[in-house]
Design an enzyme around this catalytic site. Structure first.
Site, PDB file in Angstrom:
ATOM      1  N   THR A 114       0.816  -1.212   0.000  1.00 24.80           N
ATOM      2  CA  THR A 114       0.000   0.000   0.000  1.00 24.80           C
ATOM      3  C   THR A 114       0.852   1.265   0.000  1.00 24.80           C
ATOM      4  O   THR A 114       1.998   1.242   0.467  1.00 24.80           O
ATOM      5  CB  THR A 114      -0.892   0.015   1.262  1.00 24.80           C
ATOM      6  OG1 THR A 114      -1.467   1.301   1.439  1.00 24.80           O
ATOM      7  CG2 THR A 114      -0.092  -0.310   2.518  1.00 24.80           C
TER       8      THR A 114
ATOM      9  N   TYR B 209      -2.232  -0.550  10.080  1.00 29.28           N
ATOM     10  CA  TYR B 209      -2.347  -1.144   8.733  1.00 29.28           C
ATOM     11  C   TYR B 209      -1.071  -0.906   7.935  1.00 29.28           C
ATOM     12  O   TYR B 209      -0.541  -1.825   7.287  1.00 29.28           O
ATOM     13  CB  TYR B 209      -3.564  -0.549   8.019  1.00 29.28           C
ATOM     14  CG  TYR B 209      -3.698  -0.911   6.558  1.00 29.28           C
ATOM     15  CD1 TYR B 209      -4.178  -2.152   6.168  1.00 29.28           C
ATOM     16  CD2 TYR B 209      -3.359   0.011   5.570  1.00 29.28           C
ATOM     17  CE1 TYR B 209      -4.309  -2.478   4.825  1.00 29.28           C
ATOM     18  CE2 TYR B 209      -3.491  -0.305   4.219  1.00 29.28           C
ATOM     19  CZ  TYR B 209      -3.962  -1.549   3.851  1.00 29.28           C
ATOM     20  OH  TYR B 209      -4.083  -1.865   2.521  1.00 29.28           O
TER      21      TYR B 209
HETATM   22  N1  LIG Z   1      -8.454  -1.894  -3.407  1.00 28.80           N
HETATM   23  C1  LIG Z   1      -7.510  -1.010  -3.167  1.00 28.80           C
HETATM   24  O1  LIG Z   1      -7.681   0.180  -3.429  1.00 28.80           O
HETATM   25  C2  LIG Z   1      -6.203  -1.446  -2.557  1.00 28.80           C
HETATM   26  C3  LIG Z   1      -5.188  -0.493  -2.359  1.00 28.80           C
HETATM   27  C4  LIG Z   1      -3.980  -0.884  -1.795  1.00 28.80           C
HETATM   28  C5  LIG Z   1      -3.775  -2.214  -1.453  1.00 28.80           C
HETATM   29  N2  LIG Z   1      -4.777  -3.125  -1.640  1.00 28.80           N
HETATM   30  C6  LIG Z   1      -4.557  -4.518  -1.266  1.00 28.80           C
HETATM   31  O2  LIG Z   1      -4.907  -5.350  -2.364  1.00 28.80           O
HETATM   32  C7  LIG Z   1      -5.463  -6.574  -1.885  1.00 28.80           C
HETATM   33  C8  LIG Z   1      -6.822  -6.792  -2.541  1.00 28.80           C
HETATM   34  O3  LIG Z   1      -7.685  -5.716  -2.178  1.00 28.80           O
HETATM   35  P1  LIG Z   1      -9.233  -5.748  -2.496  1.00 28.80           P
HETATM   36  O4  LIG Z   1      -9.648  -4.350  -2.659  1.00 28.80           O
HETATM   37  O5  LIG Z   1      -9.512  -6.734  -3.563  1.00 28.80           O
HETATM   38  O6  LIG Z   1      -9.794  -6.255  -1.095  1.00 28.80           O
HETATM   39  P2  LIG Z   1     -11.048  -7.216  -0.767  1.00 28.80           P
HETATM   40  O7  LIG Z   1     -11.410  -6.930   0.650  1.00 28.80           O
HETATM   41  O8  LIG Z   1     -12.104  -7.121  -1.813  1.00 28.80           O
HETATM   42  O9  LIG Z   1     -10.386  -8.669  -0.863  1.00 28.80           O
HETATM   43  C9  LIG Z   1      -9.674  -9.244   0.213  1.00 28.80           C
HETATM   44  C10 LIG Z   1     -10.221 -10.656   0.436  1.00 28.80           C
HETATM   45  O10 LIG Z   1      -9.476 -11.236   1.504  1.00 28.80           O
HETATM   46  C11 LIG Z   1     -10.367 -12.039   2.265  1.00 28.80           C
HETATM   47  N3  LIG Z   1      -9.796 -12.184   3.610  1.00 28.80           N
HETATM   48  C12 LIG Z   1      -9.775 -11.273   4.618  1.00 28.80           C
HETATM   49  N4  LIG Z   1      -9.188 -11.803   5.696  1.00 28.80           N
HETATM   50  C13 LIG Z   1      -8.812 -13.064   5.354  1.00 28.80           C
HETATM   51  C14 LIG Z   1      -8.160 -14.107   6.058  1.00 28.80           C
HETATM   52  N5  LIG Z   1      -7.790 -13.973   7.346  1.00 28.80           N
HETATM   53  N6  LIG Z   1      -7.918 -15.282   5.421  1.00 28.80           N
HETATM   54  C15 LIG Z   1      -8.329 -15.449   4.128  1.00 28.80           C
HETATM   55  N7  LIG Z   1      -8.955 -14.489   3.415  1.00 28.80           N
HETATM   56  C16 LIG Z   1      -9.192 -13.314   4.027  1.00 28.80           C
HETATM   57  C17 LIG Z   1     -11.692 -11.274   2.262  1.00 28.80           C
HETATM   58  O11 LIG Z   1     -12.803 -12.101   2.527  1.00 28.80           O
HETATM   59  C18 LIG Z   1     -11.704 -10.697   0.841  1.00 28.80           C
HETATM   60  O12 LIG Z   1     -12.414 -11.530  -0.048  1.00 28.80           O
HETATM   61  C19 LIG Z   1      -5.514  -6.448  -0.362  1.00 28.80           C
HETATM   62  O13 LIG Z   1      -4.384  -7.097   0.176  1.00 28.80           O
HETATM   63  C20 LIG Z   1      -5.444  -4.970  -0.117  1.00 28.80           C
HETATM   64  O14 LIG Z   1      -4.855  -4.645   1.128  1.00 28.80           O
HETATM   65  C21 LIG Z   1      -5.982  -2.762  -2.183  1.00 28.80           C
END
Ligand SMILES: NC(=O)c1ccc[n+]([C@@H]2O[C@H](COP(=O)([O-])OP(=O)(O)OC[C@H]3O[C@@H](n4cnc5c(N)ncnc54)[C@H](O)[C@@H]3O)[C@@H](O)[C@H]2O)c1
Length: 363
Positions: free
Chosen positions: A136, A179
């Site tokens: 991030t 975070y």
């Molecule tokens: N979307 C953004 O803007 C953004 C920005 C920076 C970083 N990220 C990172 O990218 C990745 C994907 O983001 P996203 O937006 O698709 O998030 P999202 O929340 O849609 O997907 C994350 C998934 O992880 C699952 N999850 C949570 N805890 C878990 C656990 N303990 N064990 C197994 N599964 C678990 C959730 O059920 C969810 O389906 C994440 O790691 C997030 O931190 C996203």
């Protein structure tokens, strides 16, 4: 030993996506499945709404979608998930700054310890799969030393070089919020496992991603959340002043970057890359509300609350390092991407089924 490193995705190969039911994962899985890969989704289904993504993927691709319901904190389940795969995309995470403030142990266990579980599972493999980890922009901290000024309805950097190029990977790390710490620790483990154990692994430090299959909430996914609230005429809260600026990246462009990262892993392993829409795809919160108002014919109402911890006033990715390494470019302009997200929310009925209870964050 590594299978298929530095090569295009082969038809029939098995790809593991942790957090596989989530927003980014669903878009990536759809693309890989259309390319002929088999996809194993590993997810504990803790994020509200994500079962819908699995149902949708199965409707599109049938038996090629394998779902393992499991938790990234469970070492045995993670080891079983990694068995036999050629590539891993690691997205399973506690994704919200807000939750990390109220439950830092959960945040640490899922993000930092969970990533270590995965790294150890990969290290134990005879044929080690390649790995992409999603970090991030919060690893760069508050960016207080970047002087800003107000121009119309946004902040902009006072220094023209920052305004033109964004924030690069040469920026010192300054983990901000639990975070930021848990993701920052995890990405440093990934980079060190590449260095110390030779794992073919790379890191994306991502800005705001948006697009179809995103169940945006007050805590994470602010572009989708704006649209959902606007469609439902629900309340919106801007924390700060609404002038804060992000570079937003349409998920289809991110998926392309992720495919390239794995294909180029021999050259980019052990490196971290800033990934976002870049200086050409920036928007302030107020400007996004204006755009939503133009699209829906009515500008959403909102209230203002004080800044929250770790809220950056300005973050825009300098993506030149990844572009130079792979030839990637973000292709989708902000207005076109927002239109496509809006169309998906309307067509899928997603907005109609979301709770209309709360406001908005920018992360
Ligand atoms: N979307 C953004 O803007 C953004 C920005 C920076 C970083 N990220 C990172 O990218 C990745 C994907 O983001 P996203 O937006 O698709 O998030 P999202 O929340 O849609 O997907 C994350 C998934 O992880 C699952 N999850 C949570 N805890 C878990 C656990 N303990 N064990 C197994 N599964 C678990 C959730 O059920 C969810 O389906 C994440 O790691 C997030 O931190 C996203």
């Amino acid at each position: 030993m590594t299978a298929d490193r530095g090569q295009r995705f082969a038809s029939g190969e098995l790809v593991l996506i942790t957090g596989g039911a989530g927003f980014v994962a669903t878009n990536l899985a759809d693309r890989l499945l259309r390319d002929g890969a088999r996809v194993r989704l590993f997810d504990n289904l803790s994020r509200a709404g994500v079962e819908q993504n699995v149902t949708w993927l199965r409707a599109q691709h049938g038996e090629a979608v394998e779902l393992l319901v499991g938790d990234i904190r469970d070492t045995a389940a993670v080891a079983a998930a990694v068995a036999g795969v050629q590539r891993v995309f690691h997205f399973a995470a506690q994704v919200a700054v807000t939750t990390s403030l109220t439950d830092p142990f959960l945040d640490f266990e899922v993000n930092a310890r969970g990533t270590l579980n995965l790294l150890e599972a990969i290290r134990a493999c005879h044929e080690r799969p390649s790995l992409l980890f999603t970090s991030t922009n919060k690893v760069y901290g508050h960016l207080d030393d970047v002087p800003l000024r107000q121009r119309n309805r946004r902040y902009e950097p006072a220094e023209t070089a920052v305004a033109r190029l964004g924030i690069s990977e040469t920026r010192p790390l300054d983990f901000h919020s639990p975070y930021g710490c848990s993701k920052g620790a995890a990405e440093q483990y990934v980079l060190d496992y590449a260095r110390t154990f030779g794992l073919p692994a790379t890191v994306f430090r991502m800005s705001c991603i948006y697009g179809p299959h995103q169940f945006g909430t007050e805590d994470q996914g602010w572009v989708a959340h704006f649209l959902i609230q606007a469609l439902n005429r629900g309340p919106l809260t801007l924390y700060g002043d609404g002038l804060q600026v992000r570079d937003i990246l349409f998920v289809e462009d991110l998926v392309e970057a992720m495919r390239l990262a794995h294909a180029c892993i021999d050259r980019i392993g052990g490196e971290a890359f800033n990934l976002g829409g870049g200086p050409g795809n920036t928007v302030s919160l107020l400007e996004l509300l204006d755009l939503v108002g133009d699209l829906l014919g009515e500008r959403p109402a909102f209230t203002i609350e004080p800044w929250r911890p770790a809220d950056q006033r300005y973050y825009v990715s300098d993506t030149r390092k990844f572009e130079a390494a792979t030839g990637w470019r973000p292709r989708t302009p902000v207005d076109a991407g927002v239109r496509r997200l809006l169309a998906w929310l309307e067509e899928s009925g997603t907005a109609a089924h979301r709770e209309v209870t709360s406001g908005q964050v920018a992360s």
